[in-house]
Scaffold this active site. Structure first.
Site, PDB file in Angstrom:
ATOM      1  N   ARG A 125       0.837  -1.218   0.000  1.00  0.00           N
ATOM      2  CA  ARG A 125       0.000   0.000   0.000  1.00  0.00           C
ATOM      3  C   ARG A 125       0.867   1.261   0.000  1.00  0.00           C
ATOM      4  O   ARG A 125       0.555   2.250   0.680  1.00  0.00           O
ATOM      5  CB  ARG A 125      -0.944   0.040   1.212  1.00  0.00           C
ATOM      6  CG  ARG A 125      -1.916  -1.082   1.284  1.00  0.00           C
ATOM      7  CD  ARG A 125      -2.881  -1.134   0.113  1.00  0.00           C
ATOM      8  NE  ARG A 125      -3.575  -2.392   0.169  1.00  0.00           N
ATOM      9  CZ  ARG A 125      -3.085  -3.531  -0.315  1.00  0.00           C
ATOM     10  NH1 ARG A 125      -1.940  -3.535  -0.978  1.00  0.00           N
ATOM     11  NH2 ARG A 125      -3.750  -4.648  -0.201  1.00  0.00           N
TER      12      ARG A 125
ATOM     13  N   SER B 136     -10.921  -1.265   3.196  1.00  0.00           N
ATOM     14  CA  SER B 136     -10.238  -1.481   4.485  1.00  0.00           C
ATOM     15  C   SER B 136      -9.826  -0.128   5.047  1.00  0.00           C
ATOM     16  O   SER B 136      -9.167   0.647   4.364  1.00  0.00           O
ATOM     17  CB  SER B 136      -8.990  -2.337   4.284  1.00  0.00           C
ATOM     18  OG  SER B 136      -9.351  -3.559   3.713  1.00  0.00           O
TER      19      SER B 136
ATOM     20  N   GLU C 267      -5.705   3.574   6.041  1.00  0.00           N
ATOM     21  CA  GLU C 267      -5.344   3.385   4.624  1.00  0.00           C
ATOM     22  C   GLU C 267      -5.888   4.503   3.740  1.00  0.00           C
ATOM     23  O   GLU C 267      -5.152   5.049   2.916  1.00  0.00           O
ATOM     24  CB  GLU C 267      -5.860   2.022   4.143  1.00  0.00           C
ATOM     25  CG  GLU C 267      -5.527   1.755   2.691  1.00  0.00           C
ATOM     26  CD  GLU C 267      -6.173   0.480   2.164  1.00  0.00           C
ATOM     27  OE1 GLU C 267      -5.950  -0.587   2.763  1.00  0.00           O
ATOM     28  OE2 GLU C 267      -6.880   0.566   1.151  1.00  0.00           O
TER      29      GLU C 267
END
Ligand SMILES: Cc1cc2nc3c(=O)[nH]c(=O)nc-3n(C[C@H](O)[C@H](O)[C@H](O)COP(=O)(O)OP(=O)(O)OC[C@H]3O[C@@H](n4cnc5c(N)ncnc54)[C@H](O)[C@@H]3O)c2cc1C
Length: 349
Positions: free
Chosen positions: A165, A243, A341
């Site tokens: 990520r 998420s 995130e």
């Protein structure tokens, strides 16, 4: 004036001072450059599926990326093992439509990334990943407008600093406007080796085994729907940013302090990756949880503890209250501080 609430998957946010929809690359560069020259803040907007925007909205120009175009250079000369497809896709194209097209045309390597919402241009920003695949595995290069150097630049995949990520684009927020992404696909009818246990089980293959591209896409979409991870306007469990927390990377000391049954995966650099969903659940925040302070309009998804959701009419303040309670509760229980995130705009955790 459009409201960011209508352009984010969380359906949260507020008005923008200015809004430009850029349908060509020239318009995109011109809109960003004009705002930069005027000293106006810029928010580059794709599908709004990874954004938490303040209730006050955005005090600057939102540039909505609506560029289109897919150019495929397909090598049909060799056998299945050596033929490839080099495919350049405009930033504003829809990611899942590209995956569907790839599966249809026998382009291997993004089938496990089915069902992820948003635009192609956003995928290199956080190196989107799911079910054992990451977009960095098939990206050859990313062409950007560099707002600092005021010019077009092309980064080979090796220059993008891709990680979990993470990328150079995420590390230097707002500097690079992605114009297009070039993918290098192998061609074939089978998907890439399956690297995710749950997906392998669903497909009835061993981990590392392969299955037809279309079967992988169908299995991933099924699994994702079961977790509320495919956008569905009538399902509030999908009014999320996916998420909300990334999986944490822990030191040997931190991981030793976790309960024995906590998931952990050793990384090449000696750290350990654990599961944010597991930590949240075991810290006492089960599916569907909310608190009196956050209120009834926000909850953890009833299908997945990792997604924070808007049940209708919520505010960003309420969502952030919920997020802070979950983050702080996990820290108190396990000494691990989870990191969000999605990108926060005008607000923070
Ligand atoms: C239900 C659901 C499931 C999800 N599942 C996953 C998953 O499995 N894996 C995963 O990795 N993510 C997942 N996500 C997160 C999200 O879909 C991805 O991060 C996606 O790539 C975001 O694309 P977007 O176009 O919506 O970006 P936006 O939300 O519009 O923007 C996100 C960030 O990227 C920047 N950005 C967007 N376009 C550009 C551009 N052209 N140039 C420069 N910067 C740009 C924005 O400024 C912002 O900082 C999920 C989200 C939801 C809602």
């Amino acid at each position: 004036m459009p409201d960011l609430r209508d352009h984010t998957s969380l359906r949260l946010g507020g008005p923008a001072r200015r809004w430009v929809e850029a349908t060509t690359e020239d318009e995109l560069v011109a809109a960003v450059s004009a705002a930069d020259e005027a000293g106006e803040p810029v928010l580059v907007l794709g599908g709004g599926s990874n954004l938490v925007v303040a209730d006050d909205g955005f005090p600057g120009t939102v540039v909505e990326v609506a560029t289109r175009g897919v150019t495929a250079d397909v090598d049909a000369s060799g056998g299945p093992s050596c033929s490839g497809a080099t495919v350049t896709v405009a930033a504003g194209e829809d990611w899942d439509q590209l995956v569907a097209e790839a599966v249809r045309r026998g382009w291997v390597g993004i089938e496990a990334l089915s069902g992820i919402p948003g635009s192609v241009g956003a995928t290199p920003i956080q190196n989107v990943g799911a079910y054992g695949q990451e977009v960095s595995q098939t990206i050859a290069r990313v062409r950007v407008w560099d707002r600092v150097l005021r010019g077009v630049r092309t980064f080979a995949a090796s220059e993008c600093d891709f990680g979990y990520r993470a990328s150079r684009f995420k590390a230097d927020p707002g500097r690079h406007v992605v114009l297009d992404v070039t993918f290098q696909f192998r061609q074939g009818s089978l998907g890439a080796p399956v690297r995710y246990a749950e997906l392998a089980r669903t497909l009835g293959v061993a981990e590392g085994g392969r299955a037809p591209l279309a079967d992988v896409r169908a299995a991933v979409l099924d699994l994702r729907r079961g977790k509320g991870m495919v956008l569905d306007p009538v399902d509030h469990d999908t009014w999320s940013a996916g998420s909300f927390f990334t999986n944490p990377f822990l030191t040997a000391e931190q991981v030793a302090a976790l309960p024995d049954d906590a998931p952990r995966w050793k990384q090449p650099d000696g750290t350990w990756k654990s599961s944010a969903a597991w930590l949240i659940d075991r810290a006492g925040f089960g599916k569907g949880w909310t608190s009196p302070a956050a209120g009834e309009r926000v909850r953890l998804s009833t299908k997945h503890t990792l997604a924070l959701t808007n049940r209708g009419g919520a505010t960003t303040d309420e969502l952030l209250t919920l997020a802070r309670e979950v983050r702080d509760g996990v820290r108190d229980a396990f000494g691990v501080t989870l990191v969000n995130e999605p990108v926060t705009v005008g607000c923070s955790l």
